[in-house]
Design a protein around this motif. Sequence first.
Motif, PDB file in Angstrom:
ATOM      1  N   VAL A 141      45.504  31.391  33.030  1.00 33.58           N
ATOM      2  CA  VAL A 141      44.816  32.103  34.120  1.00 33.58           C
ATOM      3  C   VAL A 141      45.566  33.382  34.463  1.00 33.58           C
ATOM      4  CG1 VAL A 141      44.225  31.995  36.570  1.00 33.58           C
ATOM      5  CG2 VAL A 141      43.727  30.045  35.080  1.00 33.58           C
ATOM      6  N   ARG A 142      46.891  33.302  34.526  1.00 32.17           N
ATOM      7  CA  ARG A 142      47.699  34.492  34.811  1.00 32.17           C
ATOM      8  C   ARG A 142      47.492  35.564  33.762  1.00 32.17           C
ATOM      9  NH1 ARG A 142      53.578  32.656  34.844  1.00 32.17           N
ATOM     10  NH2 ARG A 142      53.777  34.857  34.362  1.00 32.17           N
ATOM     11  N   ARG A 143      47.466  35.159  32.511  1.00 29.07           N
ATOM     12  CA  ARG A 143      47.291  36.146  31.439  1.00 29.07           C
ATOM     13  C   ARG A 143      45.902  36.775  31.494  1.00 29.07           C
ATOM     14  NH1 ARG A 143      50.060  37.704  27.112  1.00 29.07           N
ATOM     15  NH2 ARG A 143      48.885  38.760  25.457  1.00 29.07           N
ATOM     16  N   ALA A 144      44.887  35.953  31.744  1.00 32.65           N
ATOM     17  CA  ALA A 144      43.528  36.487  31.848  1.00 32.65           C
ATOM     18  C   ALA A 144      43.412  37.459  33.015  1.00 32.65           C
ATOM     19  CB  ALA A 144      42.532  35.341  32.004  1.00 32.65           C
ATOM     20  N   THR A 145      44.075  37.123  34.126  1.00 37.93           N
ATOM     21  CA  THR A 145      44.075  38.016  35.287  1.00 37.93           C
ATOM     22  C   THR A 145      44.737  39.344  34.949  1.00 37.93           C
ATOM     23  OG1 THR A 145      44.135  36.161  36.845  1.00 37.93           O
ATOM     24  CG2 THR A 145      44.893  38.290  37.665  1.00 37.93           C
ATOM     25  N   TRP A 146      45.882  39.270  34.281  1.00 40.11           N
ATOM     26  CA  TRP A 146      46.593  40.495  33.903  1.00 40.11           C
ATOM     27  C   TRP A 146      45.765  41.352  32.949  1.00 40.11           C
ATOM     28  CZ3 TRP A 146      48.617  41.811  28.984  1.00 40.11           C
ATOM     29  CH2 TRP A 146      49.395  42.976  28.984  1.00 40.11           C
ATOM     30  N   GLU A 147      45.111  40.713  31.972  1.00 47.30           N
ATOM     31  CA  GLU A 147      44.294  41.464  31.022  1.00 47.30           C
ATOM     32  C   GLU A 147      43.123  42.139  31.720  1.00 47.30           C
ATOM     33  OE1 GLU A 147      43.267  38.579  28.081  1.00 47.30           O
ATOM     34  OE2 GLU A 147      45.151  38.819  26.957  1.00 47.30           O
ATOM     35  N   TYR A 148      42.474  41.415  32.629  1.00 49.42           N
ATOM     36  CA  TYR A 148      41.345  42.002  33.369  1.00 49.42           C
ATOM     37  C   TYR A 148      41.820  43.168  34.233  1.00 49.42           C
ATOM     38  CZ  TYR A 148      37.433  42.439  36.621  1.00 49.42           C
ATOM     39  OH  TYR A 148      36.395  42.927  37.373  1.00 49.42           O
ATOM     40  N   ALA A 149      42.941  42.980  34.928  1.00 49.32           N
ATOM     41  CA  ALA A 149      43.465  44.035  35.787  1.00 49.32           C
ATOM     42  C   ALA A 149      43.876  45.259  34.970  1.00 49.32           C
ATOM     43  CB  ALA A 149      44.658  43.518  36.596  1.00 49.32           C
ATOM     44  N   SER A 195      46.746  39.307  46.710  1.00 52.17           N
ATOM     45  CA  SER A 195      45.331  38.981  46.572  1.00 52.17           C
ATOM     46  C   SER A 195      44.529  40.277  46.577  1.00 52.17           C
ATOM     47  CB  SER A 195      44.886  38.071  47.716  1.00 52.17           C
ATOM     48  OG  SER A 195      43.493  37.847  47.680  1.00 52.17           O
ATOM     49  N   THR A 196      43.710  40.483  45.531  1.00 47.26           N
ATOM     50  CA  THR A 196      42.944  41.715  45.401  1.00 47.26           C
ATOM     51  C   THR A 196      41.536  41.395  44.905  1.00 47.26           C
ATOM     52  OG1 THR A 196      44.912  43.006  44.845  1.00 47.26           O
ATOM     53  CG2 THR A 196      42.792  43.956  44.252  1.00 47.26           C
ATOM     54  N   PRO A 197      40.497  41.619  45.718  1.00 46.98           N
ATOM     55  CA  PRO A 197      39.136  41.408  45.229  1.00 46.98           C
ATOM     56  C   PRO A 197      38.639  42.616  44.449  1.00 46.98           C
ATOM     57  CG  PRO A 197      39.087  42.023  47.539  1.00 46.98           C
ATOM     58  CD  PRO A 197      40.533  41.954  47.150  1.00 46.98           C
ATOM     59  N   THR A 198      37.849  42.371  43.420  1.00 46.21           N
ATOM     60  CA  THR A 198      37.179  43.440  42.683  1.00 46.21           C
ATOM     61  C   THR A 198      35.685  43.128  42.667  1.00 46.21           C
ATOM     62  OG1 THR A 198      37.321  42.399  40.495  1.00 46.21           O
ATOM     63  CG2 THR A 198      39.219  43.700  41.222  1.00 46.21           C
ATOM     64  N   GLU A 199      34.925  43.957  41.971  1.00 40.47           N
ATOM     65  CA  GLU A 199      33.478  43.753  41.948  1.00 40.47           C
ATOM     66  C   GLU A 199      33.101  42.431  41.283  1.00 40.47           C
ATOM     67  OE1 GLU A 199      29.469  46.033  40.275  1.00 40.47           O
ATOM     68  OE2 GLU A 199      31.405  47.070  40.348  1.00 40.47           O
ATOM     69  N   ASN A 200      33.850  42.045  40.239  1.00 41.27           N
ATOM     70  CA  ASN A 200      33.485  40.856  39.474  1.00 41.27           C
ATOM     71  C   ASN A 200      34.448  39.684  39.616  1.00 41.27           C
ATOM     72  OD1 ASN A 200      31.226  42.186  38.209  1.00 41.27           O
ATOM     73  ND2 ASN A 200      32.705  43.299  36.955  1.00 41.27           N
ATOM     74  N   GLU A 201      35.676  39.948  40.017  1.00 34.94           N
ATOM     75  CA  GLU A 201      36.697  38.905  40.070  1.00 34.94           C
ATOM     76  C   GLU A 201      37.511  39.032  41.347  1.00 34.94           C
ATOM     77  OE1 GLU A 201      37.150  36.551  37.847  1.00 34.94           O
ATOM     78  OE2 GLU A 201      35.839  37.258  36.233  1.00 34.94           O
ATOM     79  N   HIS A 202      38.078  37.886  41.757  1.00 34.44           N
ATOM     80  CA  HIS A 202      39.078  37.914  42.828  1.00 34.44           C
ATOM     81  C   HIS A 202      40.430  37.678  42.163  1.00 34.44           C
ATOM     82  CE1 HIS A 202      40.126  37.568  47.204  1.00 34.44           C
ATOM     83  NE2 HIS A 202      41.225  37.106  46.641  1.00 34.44           N
ATOM     84  N   LEU A 204      44.452  37.245  41.736  1.00 33.94           N
ATOM     85  CA  LEU A 204      45.571  36.656  42.471  1.00 33.94           C
ATOM     86  C   LEU A 204      46.795  36.690  41.573  1.00 33.94           C
ATOM     87  CD1 LEU A 204      45.932  35.196  45.270  1.00 33.94           C
ATOM     88  CD2 LEU A 204      45.895  33.067  43.975  1.00 33.94           C
ATOM     89  N   ALA A 205      47.904  37.195  42.099  1.00 32.98           N
ATOM     90  CA  ALA A 205      49.151  37.252  41.332  1.00 32.98           C
ATOM     91  C   ALA A 205      50.272  36.650  42.168  1.00 32.98           C
ATOM     92  CB  ALA A 205      49.498  38.691  40.956  1.00 32.98           C
ATOM     93  N   VAL A 206      51.166  35.929  41.495  1.00 35.52           N
ATOM     94  CA  VAL A 206      52.301  35.278  42.157  1.00 35.52           C
ATOM     95  C   VAL A 206      53.582  35.727  41.478  1.00 35.52           C
ATOM     96  CG1 VAL A 206      53.381  33.066  42.728  1.00 35.52           C
ATOM     97  CG2 VAL A 206      50.880  33.280  42.751  1.00 35.52           C
ATOM     98  N   LEU A 207      54.607  35.968  42.283  1.00 37.24           N
ATOM     99  CA  LEU A 207      55.890  36.421  41.742  1.00 37.24           C
ATOM    100  C   LEU A 207      57.026  35.667  42.419  1.00 37.24           C
ATOM    101  CD1 LEU A 207      57.620  38.433  40.076  1.00 37.24           C
ATOM    102  CD2 LEU A 207      57.450  40.022  41.996  1.00 37.24           C
ATOM    103  N   HIS A 208      57.931  35.109  41.614  1.00 34.88           N
ATOM    104  CA  HIS A 208      59.149  34.464  42.104  1.00 34.88           C
ATOM    105  C   HIS A 208      60.335  35.310  41.657  1.00 34.88           C
ATOM    106  CE1 HIS A 208      56.980  30.684  43.024  1.00 34.88           C
ATOM    107  NE2 HIS A 208      56.298  30.970  41.930  1.00 34.88           N
ATOM    108  N   THR A 209      61.240  35.583  42.569  1.00 34.77           N
ATOM    109  CA  THR A 209      62.427  36.352  42.203  1.00 34.77           C
ATOM    110  C   THR A 209      63.572  36.015  43.147  1.00 34.77           C
ATOM    111  OG1 THR A 209      63.272  38.589  41.785  1.00 34.77           O
ATOM    112  CG2 THR A 209      61.793  38.324  43.647  1.00 34.77           C
ATOM    113  N   VAL A 228      52.513  43.629  39.693  1.00 36.41           N
ATOM    114  CA  VAL A 228      52.339  45.060  39.928  1.00 36.41           C
ATOM    115  C   VAL A 228      50.946  45.509  39.489  1.00 36.41           C
ATOM    116  CG1 VAL A 228      53.116  47.354  39.186  1.00 36.41           C
ATOM    117  CG2 VAL A 228      54.785  45.630  39.857  1.00 36.41           C
ATOM    118  N   THR A 229      50.456  44.987  38.376  1.00 41.36           N
ATOM    119  CA  THR A 229      49.144  45.391  37.872  1.00 41.36           C
ATOM    120  C   THR A 229      48.032  44.986  38.827  1.00 41.36           C
ATOM    121  OG1 THR A 229      49.953  45.156  35.598  1.00 41.36           O
ATOM    122  CG2 THR A 229      47.587  45.284  35.898  1.00 41.36           C
ATOM    123  N   VAL A 230      48.098  43.758  39.354  1.00 40.66           N
ATOM    124  CA  VAL A 230      47.082  43.305  40.304  1.00 40.66           C
ATOM    125  C   VAL A 230      47.144  44.133  41.590  1.00 40.66           C
ATOM    126  CG1 VAL A 230      46.399  41.369  41.788  1.00 40.66           C
ATOM    127  CG2 VAL A 230      46.918  40.974  39.376  1.00 40.66           C
TER     128      VAL A 230
END
Length: 311
Positions: A141-149, A195-202, A204-209, A228-230
């Motif tokens: 899911v994370r990878r698909a989100t990154w690719e879409y973003a 959290s960032t909504p777009t026209e087709n997708e909502h 969501l990105a999570v970061l631990h550091t 950063v991309t999201v």
Amino acid sequence: MAQTRNTKHDKTSRTRGYLRSGTSMRRTLRREAPSTIGLLADEQDFAAMRRYRTFTFDDHTIYLQQVEGLLKALAAQGMHATVALFDPEEYAEFCTESGIAADAPASRSRFTAEIASAGATVAYTGQPIDTLIPLLVGRAVRRATWEYATMTLADLGACADCGQDVGRAAFDRASHLLLRMLETAGPGTHHLVCSTPTENEHLLAVLHTERDTTGPARLESAEGAEFVTVLAVGIALEKPGGVVLRTSSPGTQDRVHGWRLTRGNLVPLTAGEVFSAYCTDADTGEPVSPESHVEYCAGFDLGADEPESHH
């Protein structure tokens, strides 16, 4: 005659020795060759594969048990194994585009190799299959989100007024905001959600550091790029969204800060707004009891010292 027999015996011994040596070398090479398994994580995907005659499994639970047994066997032999998410629809498209038969084990193996090289995988380290599957699905899911973003940013093109690449400028701005956020938050373990909504997708990105008292925050490259991309998509599209930062430090309460994404800027929330957002069920809108040992804080200002490339 004795000499002839000895010569034949020597040749036979050498031949057997070569065979044993060859077999031993192949076993050694096999142990050093990584293995990748394409996993059908849910029953719906499993059912879709049952239309192929050469796919012989008929029970998803037993199938998962067999996959786990194979992973354990590979690990016992000292072999590195990874698991990739097998998507039947993508597999069918791959076979059509490649001109290969879908109902063949070799085709499934080839597709697994393709998705492992470019998709999300999880290394098997002995974790139970029930633990491995959520990790694999989450990574996919994370990878698909990154690719879409990433595609969304790339499609924005150049600004009509200044000629600057809008996606690139938004990415630089998002990187700057993330670094400012972590610098200001100080030492501790940081958990961020964007959290960032777009026209087709909502999105969501999570970061631990983590950040200690003597240096900058340590960012895992893939997670950092995804986050950063999201965030950059929300900045570029000027869509409503938000960022939440939770910081944990030994001996102190966790601190939660929040920002609202408005017209491409992160505007600090008040402490009350952070409390309300954190203590409201996102699905039902019903209030949720606040966590103990958590301090709900206003977001801090992030707007100064923007990068020169900001659009």
